[in-house]
Design a protein around this motif. Structure first.
Motif, short mmCIF file in Angstrom:
data_model
loop_
_atom_site.label_atom_id
_atom_site.label_comp_id
_atom_site.label_asym_id
_atom_site.label_seq_id
_atom_site.Cartn_x
_atom_site.Cartn_y
_atom_site.Cartn_z
N CYS A 1 0.67 -0.86 0.49
CA CYS A 1 -0.18 -0.18 -0.68
C CYS A 1 0.69 1.28 -0.37
O CYS A 1 1.28 1.20 1.23
CB CYS A 1 -0.73 -0.41 1.39
N ALA A 2 0.52 2.26 -0.80
CA ALA A 2 1.41 3.58 -1.10
C ALA A 2 0.54 5.20 -0.64
O ALA A 2 -0.40 4.46 -1.83
CB ALA A 2 2.18 3.30 -2.67
N ARG B 1 -9.03 -7.36 7.29
CA ARG B 1 -10.00 -8.19 6.35
C ARG B 1 -11.31 -7.99 6.26
O ARG B 1 -11.84 -7.38 7.88
CB ARG B 1 -9.25 -8.59 6.05
N GLN B 2 -12.15 -8.07 5.44
CA GLN B 2 -13.59 -8.23 5.73
C GLN B 2 -13.79 -9.50 4.71
O GLN B 2 -13.86 -9.04 3.57
CB GLN B 2 -14.39 -6.84 5.49
N ALA B 3 -13.95 -10.72 5.38
CA ALA B 3 -14.84 -11.64 4.62
C ALA B 3 -16.28 -11.52 4.65
O ALA B 3 -16.99 -11.48 5.02
CB ALA B 3 -14.73 -12.76 5.66
N PRO B 4 -17.01 -12.14 3.37
CA PRO B 4 -18.43 -12.72 3.73
C PRO B 4 -18.79 -12.13 4.24
O PRO B 4 -18.41 -13.31 5.31
CB PRO B 4 -18.80 -13.53 1.80
N THR C 1 -9.36 -16.08 2.54
CA THR C 1 -10.20 -15.46 1.87
C THR C 1 -11.01 -14.57 2.22
O THR C 1 -11.81 -14.58 3.24
CB THR C 1 -10.87 -16.05 0.93
N ALA C 2 -10.34 -13.21 1.11
CA ALA C 2 -10.95 -11.90 2.32
C ALA C 2 -10.66 -10.08 1.34
O ALA C 2 -9.98 -10.53 0.57
CB ALA C 2 -10.75 -11.22 2.96
N VAL C 3 -11.27 -9.88 1.33
CA VAL C 3 -10.93 -7.90 0.46
C VAL C 3 -10.43 -7.54 1.74
O VAL C 3 -10.83 -7.52 3.64
CB VAL C 3 -12.21 -7.28 -0.06
N LYS D 1 -9.21 1.14 -1.05
CA LYS D 1 -10.36 0.89 -1.98
C LYS D 1 -10.73 -0.68 -1.57
O LYS D 1 -11.93 -1.51 -1.93
CB LYS D 1 -10.24 1.23 -3.40
N GLY D 2 -9.95 -1.11 -1.07
CA GLY D 2 -9.50 -2.87 -0.80
C GLY D 2 -8.85 -3.55 -2.31
O GLY D 2 -9.72 -3.07 -3.22
#
Length: 123
Positions: free
Chosen positions: A22-23, A38-41, A90-92, A115-116
């Protein structure tokens, strides 16, 4: 205004590795703590790892020993090396940066989100 540009996500097999970067750019007094979430469904966003400007780190128990956070203060970048990846990883993934900035004689803290970027761990 600060912009965060994330890179490095994608598809990886279980047991594999990925490195997220991440820059951060923008006109601020300083970039302070940087972190990865992170955010998983169907789940809430969770903090995975954070690093202060001095290099102190902390990790969530779920990734401790597998993920390593690092930063380059000269380039205003933060990275997350992810090893031994599991399907449940697995996630964003989101980059988060805290800043100290100011305008018109005022100074204040602020926080920004990338933005993810999607990480999929699957065979």
């Amino acid at each position: 205004q600060v912009q965060l540009v994330e890179s490095g996500g994608g598809l990886v097999q279980p047991g594999g590795s990925l490195r997220l970067s991440c820059a951060a750019s923008g006109s601020v007094f300083s970039f302070n703590a940087m972190g990865w979430y992170r955010q998983a469904p169907g789940k809430e966003r969770e903090l995975l790892a954070a690093i202060t400007s001095g290099g102190s780190t902390n990790y969530a128990d779920s990734v401790k020993g597998r993920f390593t956070i690092s930063r380059d203060n000269a380039k205003n970048t933060v990275s997350l090396q992810m090893n031994e990846l599991k399907p449940e990883d697995t996630a964003v993934y989101y980059c988060n940066v805290d800043t100290w900035e100011g305008a018109d004689g005022y100074s204040y803290a602020n926080t920004y989100w990338g933005k993810g970027i999607l990480v999929t761990v699957s065979s």
